[in-house]
Design an enzyme around this catalytic site. Sequence first.
Site, short mmCIF file in Angstrom:
data_model
loop_
_atom_site.label_atom_id
_atom_site.label_comp_id
_atom_site.label_asym_id
_atom_site.label_seq_id
_atom_site.Cartn_x
_atom_site.Cartn_y
_atom_site.Cartn_z
N HIS A 87 38.27 20.79 93.61
CA HIS A 87 37.47 21.51 94.62
C HIS A 87 38.03 21.32 96.04
O HIS A 87 37.27 21.22 97.00
CB HIS A 87 36.00 21.06 94.59
CG HIS A 87 35.29 21.37 93.31
ND1 HIS A 87 34.54 22.49 93.11
CD2 HIS A 87 35.23 20.69 92.14
CE1 HIS A 87 34.03 22.50 91.89
NE2 HIS A 87 34.45 21.41 91.27
N ASN A 160 27.89 24.37 90.09
CA ASN A 160 28.92 25.40 89.98
C ASN A 160 28.27 26.78 89.86
O ASN A 160 27.05 26.87 89.71
CB ASN A 160 29.77 25.16 88.72
CG ASN A 160 30.82 24.08 88.91
OD1 ASN A 160 31.17 23.72 90.05
ND2 ASN A 160 31.34 23.57 87.81
FE1 HDE Z 1 32.94 17.34 90.13
N1 HDE Z 1 34.04 16.14 91.33
N2 HDE Z 1 33.32 16.13 88.56
N3 HDE Z 1 31.94 18.61 88.86
N4 HDE Z 1 32.53 18.58 91.64
C1 HDE Z 1 34.26 16.34 92.63
O1 HDE Z 1 34.11 14.71 94.32
C2 HDE Z 1 33.83 14.88 88.65
C3 HDE Z 1 31.76 18.43 87.53
C4 HDE Z 1 31.72 19.65 91.63
O2 HDE Z 1 32.18 20.68 97.87
C5 HDE Z 1 34.95 15.17 93.30
O3 HDE Z 1 33.99 14.75 96.58
C6 HDE Z 1 33.84 14.25 87.36
C7 HDE Z 1 30.75 19.32 87.03
C8 HDE Z 1 31.71 20.28 92.92
O4 HDE Z 1 32.75 18.60 98.22
C9 HDE Z 1 35.06 14.15 92.15
C10 HDE Z 1 33.35 15.18 86.49
C11 HDE Z 1 30.35 20.04 88.12
C12 HDE Z 1 32.56 19.51 93.72
C13 HDE Z 1 34.45 14.89 91.00
C14 HDE Z 1 33.01 16.35 87.26
C15 HDE Z 1 31.11 19.59 89.25
C16 HDE Z 1 33.04 18.45 92.89
C17 HDE Z 1 36.24 15.52 94.00
C18 HDE Z 1 33.22 15.01 85.01
C19 HDE Z 1 29.31 21.18 88.17
C20 HDE Z 1 32.93 19.75 95.16
C21 HDE Z 1 35.94 15.43 95.47
C22 HDE Z 1 32.17 14.96 84.43
C23 HDE Z 1 28.02 20.80 87.79
C24 HDE Z 1 31.95 19.15 96.11
C25 HDE Z 1 34.60 14.95 95.57
C26 HDE Z 1 32.32 19.50 97.51
C27 HDE Z 1 33.89 17.42 93.34
C28 HDE Z 1 34.32 14.32 89.80
C29 HDE Z 1 32.50 17.53 86.68
C30 HDE Z 1 30.95 20.18 90.55
C31 HDE Z 1 36.44 13.61 91.87
C32 HDE Z 1 34.33 12.87 87.04
C33 HDE Z 1 30.21 19.39 85.60
C34 HDE Z 1 30.94 21.53 93.33
O5 HDE Z 1 34.29 13.01 92.41
#
Ligand code: HDE
Length: 694
Positions: A87, A160
Amino acid sequence: MAKSPSRNAGSQAVIHDQKMVRGEGGELHQHASGAIPVLTTAQGGPVSDDQNSLKIGARGPTVLEDFHFREKIFHFDHERIPERVVHARGYGAHGYFETYESLANYTRADIFQRAGEKTPAFVRFSTVAGNKGSADLARDVRGFAVKLYTQEGNWDIVGNNIPVFFIQDAIKFPDLIHSVKEEPDRGFPQAQSAHDNFWDFISLTPESMHMIMWVMSDRAIPRSLRFMEGFGVHTFRMVNAKDESTFVKFHWKPKLGMQSVAWNEAVKINGADPDFHRRDLWDSIQAGNFPEWELQLQLFDQAFADSFDFDVLDATKLIPEEILAPIPVGRLVLDRMPDNFFAETEQVAFMTQNVPPGIDFSNDPLLQGRNFSYLDTQIKRLGGPNFTHIPINAPKCPFHHFQQDGHMAMRNPVGRVNYQPNSFAQGPRESPQLGFKAFAEVEEGYSQARQFYISQTPTEQGHIAAALTFELSKVKSPVIRERMVSHLLNIDDGLANKVGDGLGLKAMPKPADAAIATRQDLAAAPSLSILENGPQQFKGRKLGILVTDGTDAALLKALTSELAKAGASFEIIAPKVGGAKASDGSLIEAQQMIGGGPSVLYDAVALLPSKAAMADLIKEATARDFVADAFAHCKFIGYVDAAMPLFEKTGIADSLDGGVIALSGAKDVTGFLTALGALRLWAREPKVKMSKLS
Ligand code: HDE
């Protein structure tokens, strides 16, 4: 060499005339005029010359003593922080959430107690795979992360625009993301899932098939961030004052309806305006057209959860709205852009674990993994434990704790006592009544993938088949292509055959092994289709109006005033950006020249050239592309008679249909605008064969 440092390299000496005046009080940092502040170092020291570094002699070398130069370059060298690992490309805006009615029956969360309560909010939209500088119209999931600054602390719904996810357990997330990002040896492709590594991983991960249907659908190429749904994805809990728990899924519904672009358009938009989504959000909010979403909740209890033959906590599944209608509970309005992109949008730290009392997690293993990851990633990105001191991340309610020190600490406890319990009756204490208390609780993915597919209109099904064919055509390994088609056979024969044919497979593979047979009885759920849920209005959309010298002034005026009434916007495209002279001699101001404003940037177009200008216009390849693309992308086209040669030159004169609407005068404008409400004439698609599979 004698030391005679001087900044007088000559060329910009005029700047040196600016004098600093030392006055009685606070005038030290003001020029004599008083209006312009004097430039200072970060330490506050006034600067006399910001154009030349301090040198020995006229040409150097530069001297170590030049603390201003050193500080300026040092700071510049450190301007970047690590981009988000996923993201990375995103865009944010401020706004508020307004609660409709009290939800005290379900939750004790303060934000849901009072009707009409407004809570400040910050939202960041994003793509997942591309880097910070990648183009907006990549085929990708969009992040929809909402930070609500509630009276009981920040609540982040980090969701999302697609309600399900690829995998069931967070431990597979690094593999998923590695596979979709650029391949490590060659460093490409950027912001694209159309490559071997991604499809290799996907074809070995059957649970991802449901999500793949969504990502290959038009949801993954939205027309605007304003026209997307958002989903919390996981099942959460709401807990009321009596400690009773209800499961909840969060849905954001755009008031302006959903809309996507065509793939061929997305490809062209990425070239014409890689910031298409950013610019659209910026322009709308600056113009006072504040995008709005309704928060709707799917609420259910354990018995309802148990009634499914799959685990509702599995994030690769959804509960169709036809089975459990979401109820509206509030609205989110975005009404202000950040003052500074870096300070707010780049530094905002969303964390799934930020929940207020009354909202709780479920045992979804994906969510549990995220609750670990988001804190960890902020420390890396923002450089230390005090990232909550950054204004965008700080709560807006009172807060008290004994955390102290660390890098860049902006706030420390005052007074002697920085621990508890203590005998001085100082500092905050935990509260069992008011505080957050944690609530005391695999199968294959084809069935809902099928349900998604059969819920789409034939047009949308065609787009899914075309997207899969495109993506898999970029996969070099035939084994991976075939393996993917073997999964599609478990979803829908027709889809698998179209893709197999599109890829030129010599023979169809056998269906992939499935632990559980695909359920054929799941009913179509129309709520899953974009086209079934069109807004039937042009509000919030943009018309591209092509003009030349001699354009009918009355018609143009009628058109633009009707657009304003409909809450739509427009841009004028003219041969020269300096504008054109209308039939009544007035100047038509233009926003774009034809080559700078291709029709892919607009939802529909109107061709209002004058006869006299046509001879020149039809020679312009960009003008012909403007019309040919608008037609191929199934857009509505309004035109005056003089524009006919453009249709002839682009070879579409014989194919004109109900979406190509004559504007013989102001009287035709209302009818044209009503037609625009359909947004696209998809019935044209088989004729233009934009994707030959549809
Ligand atoms: Fe994320 N995800 N994610 N994700 N995600 C990040 O956090 C992670 C997942 C989502 O505008 C990171 O600050 C893991 C699902 C958004 O700043 C990180 C898993 C969904 C954003 C991270 C998921 C998301 C992130 C990277 C596995 C939808 C952007 C930078 C299960 C429900 C937020 C940060 C923004 C961002 C980890 C899966 C949505 C690395 C381990 C499912 C919208 O922490």
